[in-house]
Design an enzyme around this catalytic site. Structure first.
Site, PDB file in Angstrom:
ATOM      1  N   ARG A   1       1.192  -1.347   0.208  1.00 41.70           N
ATOM      2  CA  ARG A   1       0.092  -0.323  -0.126  1.00 41.70           C
ATOM      3  C   ARG A   1       0.973   1.443  -0.012  1.00 41.70           C
ATOM      4  O   ARG A   1       0.229   1.889  -0.455  1.00 41.70           O
ATOM      5  CB  ARG A   1      -0.563   0.312   1.202  1.00 41.70           C
ATOM      6  CG  ARG A   1      -2.198  -0.935   1.200  1.00 41.70           C
ATOM      7  CD  ARG A   1      -2.887  -0.962   2.762  1.00 41.70           C
ATOM      8  NE  ARG A   1      -4.278  -1.688   1.831  1.00 41.70           N
ATOM      9  CZ  ARG A   1      -5.326  -2.870   2.413  1.00 41.70           C
ATOM     10  NH1 ARG A   1      -4.668  -1.914   3.864  1.00 41.70           N
ATOM     11  NH2 ARG A   1      -6.336  -3.041   1.909  1.00 41.70           N
TER      12      ARG A   1
ATOM     13  N   LYS B   1     -21.897 -17.486  -2.239  1.00 45.49           N
ATOM     14  CA  LYS B   1     -23.539 -16.866  -1.564  1.00 45.49           C
ATOM     15  C   LYS B   1     -23.109 -16.206  -2.304  1.00 45.49           C
ATOM     16  O   LYS B   1     -23.233 -15.342  -2.879  1.00 45.49           O
ATOM     17  CB  LYS B   1     -23.465 -16.662  -0.183  1.00 45.49           C
ATOM     18  CG  LYS B   1     -24.066 -17.658   0.987  1.00 45.49           C
ATOM     19  CD  LYS B   1     -23.983 -16.684   2.117  1.00 45.49           C
ATOM     20  CE  LYS B   1     -23.718 -18.072   3.335  1.00 45.49           C
ATOM     21  NZ  LYS B   1     -24.011 -17.244   4.915  1.00 45.49           N
TER      22      LYS B   1
HETATM   23  P1  AMP Z   1     -16.895 -14.743  -1.073  1.00 40.04           P
HETATM   24  O1  AMP Z   1     -16.152 -13.641   0.149  1.00 40.04           O
HETATM   25  O2  AMP Z   1     -18.480 -14.937  -1.368  1.00 40.04           O
HETATM   26  O3  AMP Z   1     -16.892 -14.116  -2.765  1.00 40.04           O
HETATM   27  O4  AMP Z   1     -16.345 -16.479  -0.941  1.00 40.04           O
HETATM   28  C1  AMP Z   1     -15.666 -16.512  -1.028  1.00 40.04           C
HETATM   29  C2  AMP Z   1     -15.598 -17.680  -0.010  1.00 40.04           C
HETATM   30  O5  AMP Z   1     -16.548 -18.610  -0.987  1.00 40.04           O
HETATM   31  C3  AMP Z   1     -14.435 -18.636   0.015  1.00 40.04           C
HETATM   32  O6  AMP Z   1     -13.477 -19.038   1.268  1.00 40.04           O
HETATM   33  C4  AMP Z   1     -14.414 -20.264  -0.295  1.00 40.04           C
HETATM   34  O7  AMP Z   1     -13.658 -20.856   0.194  1.00 40.04           O
HETATM   35  C5  AMP Z   1     -15.562 -20.194  -0.839  1.00 40.04           C
HETATM   36  N1  AMP Z   1     -16.593 -21.494  -1.713  1.00 40.04           N
HETATM   37  C6  AMP Z   1     -16.182 -21.207  -2.754  1.00 40.04           C
HETATM   38  N2  AMP Z   1     -16.455 -22.366  -3.269  1.00 40.04           N
HETATM   39  C7  AMP Z   1     -17.409 -22.815  -2.407  1.00 40.04           C
HETATM   40  C8  AMP Z   1     -17.904 -24.048  -2.384  1.00 40.04           C
HETATM   41  N3  AMP Z   1     -18.200 -24.481  -3.251  1.00 40.04           N
HETATM   42  N4  AMP Z   1     -18.449 -24.703  -0.898  1.00 40.04           N
HETATM   43  C9  AMP Z   1     -18.261 -23.773   0.199  1.00 40.04           C
HETATM   44  N5  AMP Z   1     -17.570 -22.737  -0.124  1.00 40.04           N
HETATM   45  C10 AMP Z   1     -17.132 -22.314  -1.806  1.00 40.04           C
END
Ligand code: AMP
Length: 395
Positions: free
Chosen positions: A35, A197
């Site tokens: 940064r 999600k």
């Molecule tokens: P986000 O912060 O919503 O971008 O989510 C990121 C997280 O989603 C990471 O920690 C991944 O491990 C998790 N993730 C990705 N694919 C899967 C999956 N198929 N099942 C469960 N968690 C997942």
């Protein structure tokens, strides 16, 4: 858009909001100076014009004055990066700061103590902002990571500078990169959304559908779409109450001529663990007791083809549980596909949280066009929100 290139800083003091919220080890040594390096071009341009710089930042989340969060700890690291002596004021407002700013000569740099030692910073307090504004002739915002906060140093202070306010190079680059994808992207434009999600990405999907031609959906959020369409997803992550929403998104995409690409095959596991038994499965026929934790080889190939045909690429969110070696392959393959497309002339922007971590972990940061420096700020931009820190300069 006013950037520092619109100003000559000769004999002027620039009050610059930087993001020096860097990680420190137990001995208060900076463990990652990314940064500080990112703010260097802005600071150097001002010094080379014959101006001086007053740098302000927060560090961590102090409750009042807490020595462990003092920016004094980073003075040496800032000097090392800039190659210039850095003076330090033990308070970001008040007589010490005002005196030191007053005495600052062209070519000199003054770093102020942690803004968040005053609770007025996060409150966006006017009187506190006015006190900060006394420390410079021109206000420069170069901190994208806090541009979504209406804090004193990121937003409110700007009103005390009339037209003497502008974006630093880093913030300008963030704004341009988002614009390139959302407004002026060369077609075909492809967005890859992954992560856990649907619910956390829905506003982004809503906002980007008008700007894109292809939407690749991976990660945990894919299974809600698959289940909603009647597939069997075993024990995979799902948001049952978002199934209708998933169908609505598919309908909306169709109406807007956006092609949606979901995984066709997946790597399944019998537990949420790197040591679990694994297999490959059709995404619509995952056996009970098994969960999809990464995309499979056919999906990798399918996605790579879409990406190689794209001229503008936005990537937010991993395609699988990339933190576990056995489920990182799909995300790595995606990184290669984006790197190759970029080499062939596509513009690629990686932004928001975990995809940035993945890009860094797997060494793709120099192989994509731009990696955003702001997690929350990037997500809010993709959601179509106007960030207060950006609006304050444009007003
Ligand atoms: P986000 O912060 O919503 O971008 O989510 C990121 C997280 O989603 C990471 O920690 C991944 O491990 C998790 N993730 C990705 N694919 C899967 C999956 N198929 N099942 C469960 N968690 C997942």
């Amino acid at each position: 858009m006013q950037t520092i290139d619109n100003f000559n800083f000769e004999n002027k003091k620039a009050l610059i909001r930087v993001d020096f919220n860097v990680p420190l080890d137990d001995n208060y040594k900076v463990t990652d100076n990314t940064r500080i390096v990112a703010a260097k071009p802005t600071i150097i341009k001002i010094l080379e014009d014959g101006g001086s710089c007053v740098l302000m930042s927060h560090l961590g989340r102090p409750k009042g004055v807490q020595e462990e969060f003092s920016l004094r700890h980073i003075v040496n690291a800032v000097e090392d990066v800039l190659g210039v002596e850095v003076l330090f004021s033990g308070n970001c407002i008040g007589s010490e700061a005002e005196q030191m700013a007053e005495n600052l000569k062209p070519g000199q740099i003054l770093l102020l103590e942690n803004l968040r030692f005053h609770e007025e910073e996060k409150q966006g307090d006017e009187a506190f902002s006015e006190k900060l504004s006394r420390l410079g002739d021109i206000y420069v915002n170069d901190a994208f990571g806090t541009a979504h906060r209406a804090h004193a140093s990121t937003t409110v202070v700007a009103k005390f500078f009339d037209s003497n306010k502008c974006f630093g190079y880093l913030l300008a680059k963030e704004i341009e990169s988002i614009k390139k994808v959302m407004e002026s992207g060369e077609k075909p434009v492809t967005a890859i959304l992954g992560g856990a999600k649907v619910s956390s990405k829905i506003t982004i999907i809503d906002n980007i559908l008008d700007a894109i031609d292809h939407l690749i959906i991976g990660g945990g959020m894919a299974y809600t779409f698959i289940k909603a369409q009647g597939g069997s997803i075993g024990n995979s992550l799902v948001e049952d109450d978002k199934q209708q929403l998933a169908l609505d998104i598919l309908e909306q995409a169709k109406a807007k001529n956006v092609q949606v690409h979901l995984p066709v095959d997946v790597i399944i596991a019998d537990a949420f663990s790197n040591d679990a038994h694994t297999d490959t499965s059709d995404i619509n026929a995952i056996p009970d007791g098994w969960m999809g934790l990464d995309v499979g080889p056919n999906s990798e190939g399918l996605f790579a083809q879409v990406i190689s045909d794209s001229k503008t690429i936005l990537w937010n969110g991993p395609l699988g549980v990339f933190e576990m070696d056995n489920f990182a392959k799909g995300t790595i393959a995606l990184g290669y596909a984006i790197a190759n497309a970029t080499e062939d002339g596509a513009f690629s922007l990686v932004g928001g949280g975990d995809s940035v971590a993945a890009v860094k972990q797997f060494g793709f940061q120099d192989k994509v066009s731009y990696v955003s420096t702001g997690g929350g700020a990037m997500l809010e931009s993709l959601e179509g929100k106007t960030l207060p820190g950006i609006a304050a300069i444009l007003e």
